[in-house]
Design an enzyme around this catalytic site. Structure first.
Site, PDB file in Angstrom:
ATOM      1  CE  LYS A 160      34.579   5.892  33.875  1.00 29.00           C
ATOM      2  NZ  LYS A 160      33.852   4.659  33.446  1.00 29.00           N
ATOM      3  CE1 TYR A 169      28.825   6.547  34.048  1.00 24.22           C
ATOM      4  CE2 TYR A 169      29.978   6.734  36.132  1.00 24.22           C
ATOM      5  CZ  TYR A 169      29.991   6.666  34.748  1.00 24.22           C
ATOM      6  OH  TYR A 169      31.199   6.711  34.064  1.00 24.22           O
ATOM      7  CG  ASN A 221      35.811   1.994  31.618  1.00 21.97           C
ATOM      8  OD1 ASN A 221      35.723   2.870  32.469  1.00 21.97           O
ATOM      9  ND2 ASN A 221      34.806   1.672  30.815  1.00 21.97           N
ATOM     10  CG  HIS A 232      31.957   9.552  31.692  1.00 16.97           C
ATOM     11  ND1 HIS A 232      30.887   8.756  31.377  1.00 16.97           N
ATOM     12  CD2 HIS A 232      31.568  10.825  31.438  1.00 16.97           C
ATOM     13  CE1 HIS A 232      29.886   9.533  30.956  1.00 16.97           C
ATOM     14  NE2 HIS A 232      30.279  10.790  30.992  1.00 16.97           N
ATOM     15  CD  GLU A 274      27.358  12.828  30.934  1.00 15.36           C
ATOM     16  OE1 GLU A 274      28.495  13.003  30.454  1.00 15.36           O
ATOM     17  OE2 GLU A 274      26.731  11.755  30.833  1.00 15.36           O
TER      18      GLU A 274
HETATM   19  P1  ATP Z   1      31.189   5.947  30.189  1.00 13.35           P
HETATM   20  O1  ATP Z   1      29.696   6.234  30.283  1.00 13.35           O
HETATM   21  O2  ATP Z   1      31.848   5.747  31.544  1.00 13.35           O
HETATM   22  O3  ATP Z   1      31.902   6.910  29.306  1.00 13.35           O
HETATM   23  P2  ATP Z   1      30.644   3.981  28.195  1.00 13.35           P
HETATM   24  O4  ATP Z   1      29.696   4.983  27.633  1.00 13.35           O
HETATM   25  O5  ATP Z   1      31.712   3.428  27.308  1.00 13.35           O
HETATM   26  O6  ATP Z   1      31.370   4.541  29.457  1.00 13.35           O
HETATM   27  P3  ATP Z   1      28.393   2.707  29.486  1.00 13.35           P
HETATM   28  O7  ATP Z   1      27.653   1.593  28.856  1.00 13.35           O
HETATM   29  O8  ATP Z   1      27.785   4.070  29.515  1.00 13.35           O
HETATM   30  O9  ATP Z   1      29.859   2.754  28.817  1.00 13.35           O
HETATM   31  O10 ATP Z   1      28.734   2.241  30.966  1.00 13.35           O
HETATM   32  C1  ATP Z   1      29.109   3.196  31.959  1.00 13.35           C
HETATM   33  C2  ATP Z   1      30.226   2.633  32.795  1.00 13.35           C
HETATM   34  O11 ATP Z   1      29.733   1.545  33.551  1.00 13.35           O
HETATM   35  C3  ATP Z   1      31.409   2.050  32.003  1.00 13.35           C
HETATM   36  O12 ATP Z   1      32.343   2.997  31.593  1.00 13.35           O
HETATM   37  C4  ATP Z   1      32.000   1.112  33.019  1.00 13.35           C
HETATM   38  O13 ATP Z   1      32.800   1.824  33.974  1.00 13.35           O
HETATM   39  C5  ATP Z   1      30.762   0.573  33.715  1.00 13.35           C
HETATM   40  N1  ATP Z   1      30.311  -0.684  33.103  1.00 13.35           N
HETATM   41  C6  ATP Z   1      29.711  -0.842  31.908  1.00 13.35           C
HETATM   42  N2  ATP Z   1      29.452  -2.131  31.639  1.00 13.35           N
HETATM   43  C7  ATP Z   1      29.914  -2.819  32.719  1.00 13.35           C
HETATM   44  C8  ATP Z   1      29.953  -4.193  33.082  1.00 13.35           C
HETATM   45  N3  ATP Z   1      29.466  -5.154  32.275  1.00 13.35           N
HETATM   46  N4  ATP Z   1      30.505  -4.528  34.278  1.00 13.35           N
HETATM   47  C9  ATP Z   1      31.001  -3.575  35.111  1.00 13.35           C
HETATM   48  N5  ATP Z   1      30.984  -2.261  34.834  1.00 13.35           N
HETATM   49  C10 ATP Z   1      30.467  -1.886  33.654  1.00 13.35           C
HETATM   50 MG    MG Z   2      28.237   6.002  28.832  1.00 11.31          MG
END
Ligand code: ATP
Ligand code: MG
Length: 140
Positions: free
Chosen positions: A11, A51, A114, A117, A128
Site C-alpha cells: 500500500k 474495495y 497498514n 493487502h 482480485e
Molecule cells: P486487507 O483487505 O487490506 O487485506 P484486512 O482483510 O486485514 O485488510 P479488512 O477488514 O478487509 O482488513 O479491511 C480492509 C482495509 O480497510 C484494511 O486493511 C484497512 O486498510 C482499512 N480499515 C479496516 N478497518 C479500518 C478502520 N477501523 N479504520 C480505518 N481503516 C480501516
Molecule cells: Mg480484507
C-alpha cells in the site's frame, strides 16, 4: 494443502517509505513466490471498485482516498496454502494487534495505513487477481 495464488498489494504508506524490498523479503522467506508484480497508481474510482465489499463501512471513503494517494505494488503470490500463509505473514489488520515479526507489526502505521493487502479466500483471490492481471502475466 494445495498450491494457491493470492493477490497482494503493497500500500502507499509502504511504497512511500521505500519498504517494497523488505516486504517482498518477508514473502519470499515464508516460501511465497512472487509470480507477477507491477507498480501502479490507482484512481480513487479504481480503489473504490477494488474495495467495493466495504462500501457501507464508515472508513470506506478514507480507505479509497488512501489507496489512491500514492503508488501501490500489486502482486500475485503463489505457494502451498498461499492465501492463509500470506495473511499470517501480514499480521492482524490493526498493527497494535499484529504478532511480532509480521509485516504489519514491523511496518504498519495505523489500522488504515497498514502497509499490505491480502485476499481472504479462494473466491476473492480469483476475482482480485483478474482485476489487475491477465493470465499471460502470471509466470509461476
Ligand atoms: P486487507 O483487505 O487490506 O487485506 P484486512 O482483510 O486485514 O485488510 P479488512 O477488514 O478487509 O482488513 O479491511 C480492509 C482495509 O480497510 C484494511 O486493511 C484497512 O486498510 C482499512 N480499515 C479496516 N478497518 C479500518 C478502520 N477501523 N479504520 C480505518 N481503516 C480501516
Ligand atoms: Mg480484507
Amino acid at each position: 494443502m494445495a498450491t494457491e495464488r493470492t493477490l497482494s498489494i503493497i500500500k502507499p504508506d509502504a511504497t512511500s517509505r521505500n519498504l517494497t524490498g523488505k516486504i517482498n523479503a518477508k514473502f519470499e522467506e515464508a516460501g511465497l513466490r512472487i509470480i507477477a508484480q507491477k507498480r501502479i497508481k490507482l484512481t480513487k474510482a479504481q480503489a473504490g471498485t477494488f474495495y467495493e465489499v466495504h462500501k457501507e463501512r464508515p472508513f470506506y471513503d478514507e480507505l479509497c482516498d488512501f489507496m489512491a494517494s500514492g503508488p501501490v505494488v500489486v502482486q500475485v503470490l503463489e505457494g502451498e496454502g498461499a492465501i492463509a500463509k500470506n495473511r499470517e505473514v501480514m499480521g492482524a489488520t490493526n498493527p497494535a494487534e499484529a504478532a511480532p515479526g509480521t509485516i504489519r507489526a514491523e511496518f504498519a502505521e495505523s489500522v488504515g495505513e497498514n502497509s499490505v493487502h491480502g485476499s481472504d479466500a479462494p473466491e476473492t483471490a480469483a476475482v482480485e487477481i483478474s482485476y489487475f492481471f491477465a493470465g499471460i502475466e502470471l509466470v509461476g
